[in-house]
Design a protein around this motif. Structure first.
Motif, PDB file in Angstrom:
ATOM      1  N   SER A  98       0.674  -1.056   0.020  1.00 26.36           N
ATOM      2  CA  SER A  98      -0.075   0.066   0.096  1.00 26.36           C
ATOM      3  C   SER A  98       0.838   1.577  -0.020  1.00 26.36           C
ATOM      4  N   THR A 125      -6.102   3.270  -6.382  1.00 22.49           N
ATOM      5  CA  THR A 125      -6.990   1.989  -6.152  1.00 22.49           C
ATOM      6  C   THR A 125      -7.541   1.662  -4.745  1.00 22.49           C
ATOM      7  N   ARG A 126      -7.080   2.618  -3.810  1.00 19.38           N
ATOM      8  CA  ARG A 126      -7.499   2.236  -2.425  1.00 19.38           C
ATOM      9  C   ARG A 126      -8.872   1.819  -2.062  1.00 19.38           C
ATOM     10  N   HIS A 127      -9.821   2.617  -2.894  1.00 14.83           N
ATOM     11  CA  HIS A 127     -11.253   2.511  -2.720  1.00 14.83           C
ATOM     12  C   HIS A 127     -11.664   1.252  -3.577  1.00 14.83           C
ATOM     13  N   ARG A 129     -10.275  -1.888  -3.708  1.00 17.76           N
ATOM     14  CA  ARG A 129      -9.647  -3.176  -3.233  1.00 17.76           C
ATOM     15  C   ARG A 129     -10.543  -4.041  -2.947  1.00 17.76           C
ATOM     16  N   CYS A 138      -2.157  -3.214  -5.928  1.00 19.43           N
ATOM     17  CA  CYS A 138      -1.743  -2.492  -4.835  1.00 19.43           C
ATOM     18  C   CYS A 138      -2.513  -1.320  -4.307  1.00 19.43           C
ATOM     19  N   SER A 139      -2.658  -1.343  -3.247  1.00 21.51           N
ATOM     20  CA  SER A 139      -3.723  -0.150  -2.784  1.00 21.51           C
ATOM     21  C   SER A 139      -2.878   1.212  -2.835  1.00 21.51           C
ATOM     22  N   SER A 141      -3.138   5.603  -2.727  1.00 20.96           N
ATOM     23  CA  SER A 141      -3.871   6.707  -2.489  1.00 20.96           C
ATOM     24  C   SER A 141      -3.107   7.871  -3.133  1.00 20.96           C
TER      25      SER A 141
END
Length: 295
Positions: A98, A125-127, A129, A138-139, A141
């Motif tokens: 992340s 991509t964090r939102h 996953r 990969c997460s 932000s």
């Protein structure tokens, strides 16, 4: 050595080696290889003595010379992005799952806008996953903290609060740098695992971003977009065989910064290279898939 202003570790090392007439310095491992169509220079500072001598924290600095790739505009984006992505992936290692990407600088000042512009091309991509299609990603932000003069908040303060909330494995910070050479402007990318001091490229040093200040490893991506006018003058005079000039006499009372006349186009192009390079380093995508996702 201090008469020359540069943020590039390879240039500082070159200057000190020339001054001492040595190929390398004690406590420094420097080597250059040719990979993916461009030269890659790695400077690893191993000791505190060498760190003081170079004025850089201990760690690794990897500098890519993209100028050979820039001669062919047709596939520049793909080849340069792949080169940056491969070197960044090697620097990050395998355990980073992340990341918080920070686009540092002033988006309204073109030579200082490489950070915010690059952040626009990073795949967030964090939102996503929890969606099965992105579970292997990969997460990531992204944050563009702005500059103190517009926000009243140090970038370090903004990022420290965000790191506490998001809890990434690492921060990747993108910022403008200064070079001693016009030839390296907008054709060089420096990666490091030592953090960064925002604003250093335009002479406006702020609070450092590092593991000590943010609590997680900080990887820096820097692009030289400016040259200090006094440094440029010293370089030109030295090439002309006049090395007995007093550097203080050149600086006067104000710092003058020089950039290229096509800096707008250069920043647009390099921002995509840096953003896509980060995407390729972090995500299980090839270049065509990335282009399809990013539009």
């Amino acid at each position: 050595m201090l008469q020359y202003r540069t943020d590039l570790a390879m240039e500082v090392h070159e200057l000190l080696c020339a001054k001492s007439r040595a190929q390398t310095l004690s406590g420094v491992d420097s080597r250059t290889v040719f990979r993916r169509g461009c030269s890659v220079t790695s400077v690893r500072i191993d000791t505190e003595g060498a760190a003081r001598q170079l004025g850089k924290p201990r760690g690794r600095y990897v500098t890519l010379d993209l100028s050979p790739l820039q001669k062919n505009a047709d596939d520049l984006l793909e080849r340069a992005s792949r080169a940056v992505g491969a070197e960044l992936r090697a620097l990050l290692g395998e355990n980073v799952k992340s990341v918080l990407v920070a686009g540092l600088g002033n988006a309204s000042m073109t030579p200082d806008a490489i950070g915010p512009r690059s952040a626009e091309h990073v795949l967030v991509t964090r939102h996503l996953r929890q969606n099965g299609a992105f579970s292997a990603f990969c997460s990531v932000s992204v944050l563009t903290p702005g500059v103190l003069g517009r926000t009243g908040i140090e970038a370090m303060e903004t990022l420290r609060g965000t790191v506490r909330a998001v809890q990434p494995d690492a921060v990747i910070a993108i910022d403008a740098l200064a070079s001693r050479s016009l030839m390296r402007l907008c054709s060089t990318v420096q990666l490091s695992d030592t953090g960064i001091v925002p604003g250093s490229g335009v002479g406006n040093h702020r609070c450092p971003l590092s593991r000590d200040t943010l609590g997680v490893p900080v990887y820096a991506i820097g692009v030289p977009t400016v040259v200090d006018a006094a440094t440029l003058t010293l370089d030109v005079l030295e090439e002309a065989g006049k090395s007995d000039v007093d550097p203080a006499a050149l600086r006067g009372h104000e710092t003058v910064i020089v950039t290229t006349r096509d800096i707008d186009a250069q920043i647009r192009e390099l921002a995509r290279v840096i953003g896509y390079g980060i995407d390729l380093a972090l995500q299980p995508l090839d270049f065509s898939e990335l282009c399809a996702l990013m539009g």
